[in-house]
Design a protein around this motif. Structure first.
Motif, PDB file in Angstrom:
ATOM      1  N   ARG A  14      34.080  40.964  27.847  1.00 38.64           N
ATOM      2  CA  ARG A  14      34.617  40.013  28.826  1.00 38.64           C
ATOM      3  C   ARG A  14      35.698  39.139  28.179  1.00 38.64           C
ATOM      4  O   ARG A  14      36.727  38.850  28.800  1.00 38.64           O
ATOM      5  N   HIS A  46      37.193  42.337  41.143  1.00 35.70           N
ATOM      6  CA  HIS A  46      35.887  43.005  41.137  1.00 35.70           C
ATOM      7  C   HIS A  46      35.030  42.525  39.968  1.00 35.70           C
ATOM      8  O   HIS A  46      33.815  42.345  40.107  1.00 35.70           O
ATOM      9  N   LEU A  47      35.657  42.313  38.824  1.00 36.46           N
ATOM     10  CA  LEU A  47      34.907  41.884  37.642  1.00 36.46           C
ATOM     11  C   LEU A  47      34.363  40.469  37.775  1.00 36.46           C
ATOM     12  O   LEU A  47      33.483  40.077  37.002  1.00 36.46           O
ATOM     13  N   GLN A  50      30.167  40.144  39.471  1.00 38.90           N
ATOM     14  CA  GLN A  50      29.112  40.813  38.714  1.00 38.90           C
ATOM     15  C   GLN A  50      27.818  40.015  38.647  1.00 38.90           C
ATOM     16  O   GLN A  50      26.887  40.400  37.941  1.00 38.90           O
ATOM     17  N   GLN A  51      27.763  38.908  39.411  1.00 34.86           N
ATOM     18  CA  GLN A  51      26.564  38.070  39.378  1.00 34.86           C
ATOM     19  C   GLN A  51      26.171  37.655  40.796  1.00 34.86           C
ATOM     20  O   GLN A  51      25.737  36.526  41.026  1.00 34.86           O
ATOM     21  N   ARG A 100      23.065  39.117  36.570  1.00 32.49           N
ATOM     22  CA  ARG A 100      23.704  40.365  36.951  1.00 32.49           C
ATOM     23  C   ARG A 100      23.471  40.596  38.431  1.00 32.49           C
ATOM     24  O   ARG A 100      22.637  39.951  39.051  1.00 32.49           O
ATOM     25  N   ASN A 101      24.237  41.503  38.988  1.00 34.35           N
ATOM     26  CA  ASN A 101      24.071  41.818  40.396  1.00 34.35           C
ATOM     27  C   ASN A 101      22.666  42.333  40.672  1.00 34.35           C
ATOM     28  O   ASN A 101      22.061  43.014  39.831  1.00 34.35           O
ATOM     29  N   GLU A 108      24.530  48.942  33.594  1.00 36.26           N
ATOM     30  CA  GLU A 108      25.604  49.064  34.582  1.00 36.26           C
ATOM     31  C   GLU A 108      26.636  47.940  34.417  1.00 36.26           C
ATOM     32  O   GLU A 108      27.834  48.153  34.632  1.00 36.26           O
ATOM     33  N   THR A 109      26.169  46.755  34.040  1.00 34.82           N
ATOM     34  CA  THR A 109      27.100  45.660  33.777  1.00 34.82           C
ATOM     35  C   THR A 109      28.006  46.000  32.601  1.00 34.82           C
ATOM     36  O   THR A 109      29.209  45.720  32.611  1.00 34.82           O
ATOM     37  N   ASP A 112      30.593  48.569  33.742  1.00 32.89           N
ATOM     38  CA  ASP A 112      31.636  47.940  34.556  1.00 32.89           C
ATOM     39  C   ASP A 112      32.714  47.294  33.691  1.00 32.89           C
ATOM     40  O   ASP A 112      33.910  47.508  33.917  1.00 32.89           O
ATOM     41  N   ILE A 113      32.318  46.504  32.731  1.00 32.98           N
ATOM     42  CA  ILE A 113      33.320  45.772  31.954  1.00 32.98           C
ATOM     43  C   ILE A 113      34.098  46.711  31.041  1.00 32.98           C
ATOM     44  O   ILE A 113      35.314  46.521  30.833  1.00 32.98           O
ATOM     45  N   HIS A 116      36.217  49.288  33.657  1.00 34.99           N
ATOM     46  CA  HIS A 116      37.237  48.582  34.426  1.00 34.99           C
ATOM     47  C   HIS A 116      38.263  47.903  33.514  1.00 34.99           C
ATOM     48  O   HIS A 116      39.420  47.712  33.920  1.00 34.99           O
TER      49      HIS A 116
END
Length: 212
Positions: A14, A46-47, A50-51, A100-101, A108-109, A112-113, A116
């Protein structure tokens, strides 16, 4: 890597992605990303999502349609309302948090980072460090996951053995296809065109043909 290691890797990435975004020009924010139909700004937006808590999901992901449509439209709405500086600040603001989502794991988090971040950096020709150990964990997760459904079905790589050249990571059986782990992350993450220049080995031509 244990869960603590994964969260540290998420925080570090991040930071790298936020640093990259801080350096982009207005034109670069508007350019296409590796995600078809998504701009760099859409991916950055989108990033920031994530929460999302379960109670907030109906408001954030309110578009009718499949999961991909809901995710895309939520990102576009966020991109339309957030400035580049604001979006970057939101990504930085998540560093140190383990929220996290709903319905996803830290794996998965991490995916994503990492992925992406490449979606932003690669088409812009920007350098972005991808830690090999974290990328190997993410690639393994994408290769083995059953839900959410994998982006690229494993059967597409039947008869091929994918092997990283910069970290101890291999999957599949058959003719070898080799690449740095970042390239293989793009490959199993459905960014085949971006992965193609990195593929070597006896099975590289076969892999290219399957992706065309």
């Amino acid at each position: 890597m244990d869960i603590d290691d994964i969260w540290r890797a998420i925080d570090a990435q991040r930071t790298r992605v936020a640093d990259l975004l801080d350096d982009l020009t207005d034109d670069e924010w508007r350019r296409p990303s590796l995600c078809a139909g998504w701009t760099v700004r859409d991916v950055a937006a989108h990033l920031t999502l994530q929460q999302v808590r379960l109670r907030d999901a109906p408001r954030v992901f309110r578009t009718l349609g499949g999961m991909n449509t809901m995710i895309r439209e939520a990102a576009r709405r966020r991109a339309a309302t957030g400035s580049p500086a604001g979006l970057t600040a939101e990504i930085r603001g998540m560093i140190g948090s383990r929220r996290r989502n709903f319905g996803v794991t830290p794996y998965e988090t991490l995916i994503d980072i990492l992925v992406h971040g490449l979606d932003i950096a690669v088409p812009l020709g920007r350098d972005l460090v991808i830690p090999t150990d974290a990328a190997a964990v993410a690639a393994t997760r994408m290769w083995t996951m059953r839900w959410p459904r994998p982006i690229v079905p494993r059967r597409r790589f039947a008869g091929l053995r994918l092997t990283a050249t910069d970290v101890d990571w291999s999957v599949g059986d058959g003719t070898p296809v080799e690449a740095p782990i970042a390239g293989l992350l793009l490959l199993v993450g459905g960014r085949g065109e971006a992965a193609l220049p990195h593929l070597t080995g006896a099975g590289a031509a076969d892999a290219r043909a399957r992706l065309n």
